[in-house]
Design an enzyme around this catalytic site. Sequence first.
Site, PDB file in Angstrom:
ATOM      1  N   TRP A  74       0.903  -1.164   0.000  1.00 19.21           N
ATOM      2  CA  TRP A  74       0.000   0.000   0.000  1.00 19.21           C
ATOM      3  C   TRP A  74       0.925   1.192   0.000  1.00 19.21           C
ATOM      4  O   TRP A  74       1.599   1.467   0.988  1.00 19.21           O
ATOM      5  CB  TRP A  74      -0.882  -0.028   1.248  1.00 19.21           C
ATOM      6  CG  TRP A  74      -2.009   0.950   1.240  1.00 19.21           C
ATOM      7  CD1 TRP A  74      -3.085   0.958   0.407  1.00 19.21           C
ATOM      8  CD2 TRP A  74      -2.194   2.063   2.123  1.00 19.21           C
ATOM      9  NE1 TRP A  74      -3.933   2.002   0.715  1.00 19.21           N
ATOM     10  CE2 TRP A  74      -3.413   2.697   1.752  1.00 19.21           C
ATOM     11  CE3 TRP A  74      -1.488   2.601   3.173  1.00 19.21           C
ATOM     12  CZ2 TRP A  74      -3.906   3.828   2.403  1.00 19.21           C
ATOM     13  CZ3 TRP A  74      -1.975   3.723   3.827  1.00 19.21           C
ATOM     14  CH2 TRP A  74      -3.168   4.327   3.432  1.00 19.21           C
ATOM     15  N   ASN A 100       6.775  -3.520   5.803  1.00 16.15           N
ATOM     16  CA  ASN A 100       5.512  -2.844   6.090  1.00 16.15           C
ATOM     17  C   ASN A 100       5.860  -1.705   7.039  1.00 16.15           C
ATOM     18  O   ASN A 100       6.508  -1.923   8.057  1.00 16.15           O
ATOM     19  CB  ASN A 100       4.543  -3.836   6.758  1.00 16.15           C
ATOM     20  CG  ASN A 100       3.194  -3.196   7.052  1.00 16.15           C
ATOM     21  OD1 ASN A 100       2.940  -2.069   6.619  1.00 16.15           O
ATOM     22  ND2 ASN A 100       2.358  -3.895   7.779  1.00 16.15           N
ATOM     23  N   GLY A 101       5.447  -0.455   6.693  1.00  9.46           N
ATOM     24  CA  GLY A 101       5.728   0.677   7.572  1.00  9.46           C
ATOM     25  C   GLY A 101       6.499   1.762   6.826  1.00  9.46           C
ATOM     26  O   GLY A 101       6.481   1.830   5.607  1.00  9.46           O
ATOM     27  N   GLU A 482     -21.103   8.333  12.140  1.00  5.29           N
ATOM     28  CA  GLU A 482     -20.730   6.984  11.696  1.00  5.29           C
ATOM     29  C   GLU A 482     -21.509   6.596  10.445  1.00  5.29           C
ATOM     30  O   GLU A 482     -20.940   6.049   9.493  1.00  5.29           O
ATOM     31  CB  GLU A 482     -20.959   5.974  12.820  1.00  5.29           C
ATOM     32  CG  GLU A 482     -20.701   4.537  12.450  1.00  5.29           C
ATOM     33  CD  GLU A 482     -19.301   4.276  11.882  1.00  5.29           C
ATOM     34  OE1 GLU A 482     -18.419   5.137  12.022  1.00  5.29           O
ATOM     35  OE2 GLU A 482     -19.109   3.228  11.248  1.00  5.29           O
TER      36      GLU A 482
END
Length: 609
Positions: A74, A100-101, A482
């Site tokens: 991503w 990841n990160g 919401e």
Amino acid sequence: MCGIVGYIGDGNAKDIIIDGLKRLEYRGYDSAGIAVHKDGNLVVRKHIGRISNLEDMIQGENLDSPVGIGHTRWATHGAPSDINAHPHSSRDGRIAVVHNGIIENYVKLKQWLRENHNIEFKSETDTEVIAQLIGVFYDGDLLDAVYKAVDMMEGAYAIGVIAADEPDKIVAVRRDAPLIVGLGNNCNFIASDIPALLKHVRKIYLIENNETVVITKNSAKILNEERKEVKRDVFNVTWDADAAEKEGYDHFMLKEIHEQPKGIYETLMRRLDENDSIKLDGITLTKEELDKINKIYIVACGTAYHAGLVGKYAIEKFAKIPVEVDVASEFRYRDPFVDENTLFIAVSQSGETLDTLAALREAKSKGARILSVVNVVGSSVARESDDVFYTWAGPEIAVASTKAYTTQLICMYLIALYMAVLKGSITEDYYKFVMDELKALPEKLEELLKKEKDIEEIAKSQYKRECVFFIGRGSDVGVSYEGSLKLKEISYINSFAIAAGELKHGTIALIEQGTLVIALATQDKLYDKMLSNIQEVKARGAYVIGLAKESNKEIEAQANDVIYIPDCADEVTPILAVVPLQILAYYIAKLRGCDIDKPKNLAKSVTVE
Ligand code: AGP
């Protein structure tokens, strides 16, 4: 967010990794790749877009291997592209890395590598810096080279690394991004999330922050921050493989909407003893400790933040303690007043949202007591809290949160009532009244879910809208927020929530002939006020869909459509009121042909700032 899968063992790494990556698709990604050890070298294949594009790319190529790593990306640094996809390799191609990160000092490291090792970078990513660093430090000891690289890296990351010259191992490091080890027979795994491994193993190690793992096909060694080997209890995963499948529903989101009665029941009833007294597993807050608390923050993001808004209502109403609710990305930068008399409640489905984790750390560093409400056992937020209160919603796969939200609300009510009993701020009769109302919710929710097709009919008349307003009063304001987010994030319709009393202070200028307004009027004590607000917007041409309790029929004379929720006390309407809004959003998005479980630009867990 990015997904990591690594395998070493007697099986075929390529097939096992690709299948594992598919189980992580829900995390949201824009490209995928794999690296396997083959004939003394590492072979890397990666492609932009869905995993199926990667499969087409390697179709017919013999990539069978006993060891490999894979990744779904991503994008954070560098646009989605083949070259920016992971794995990334060192200059000589003898090291491959998935990550990841974010490496926050990657620009400085890139400069260092250029100046001191003449490294030419192929991609725009921070991840390639990791691979190149390990490459320059590698001299036959992969673990040592990884340590040397990690010592120079700043940021939040989980990485998996393989080396062409050491095909018997995978090295992985966890700092602030999730990482687990799967323990199999003559095989072991690394992964960023449990669903990737469910098909193969149920025994896992939860890796703690700043730990490193070295796995071979027959061993899994965990090294702590001091790089000493540590023992770790095996965590037995009880999730059924099916729990991560759709079980006949068209989308995970609809399945999870229907799982809410069970989630609410599990989350509530597991905490009540035979006298309906609350036993809060994982929370050791005593009366003395509570009496010292003079400030409560509820901090979260997105849907979890909206749960916090209802939590504020419940804690202030029952426990009579003032509560401040804040979005995590703001809390950590506004120098909040926090000390040892502060209770910080973090709410997070994934338990990996970096904004929430960072806000938690900020509060902890200032002495606050940390209580977290989390859905993922052993997640970072859970592990860094003093007390953890788990929602028992089960794995929530759809990016749009539904069952996690309603179970978060149950946790908020239980915490509020627990505090109220400690403080003696409510009578026994009132406690019993509210508790009976909560216990009646699973059945009432089952009743409400039978209206799914009626709500689908309303969606058929509304799905072409380009703008929708949600209005409400009291606890319906948080539910309006919401409902608006649900519609926005899966149907891409521009929707907007506002306290109904605020309309006249500007926003009502936007109401014109045919504007769709969804008016939540579930609070008896504010019902008449809401009828006036409905008249207000109707007078300006709005089309109003009302939401009210079964017994409040006057709304029919005012609204164009009405969705009724089962009668219940004002105190607990949020848990019922949100469900028709979830269903309405779902069917509008479905009619608009949207990718409901994986909406564009969104990820299930946002592990970057
Ligand atoms: C919810 O539908 C959204 N996907 C998003 O707002 C989410 O609630 C937010 O990112 C927080 O996630 P968390 O609960 O895992 O911390």
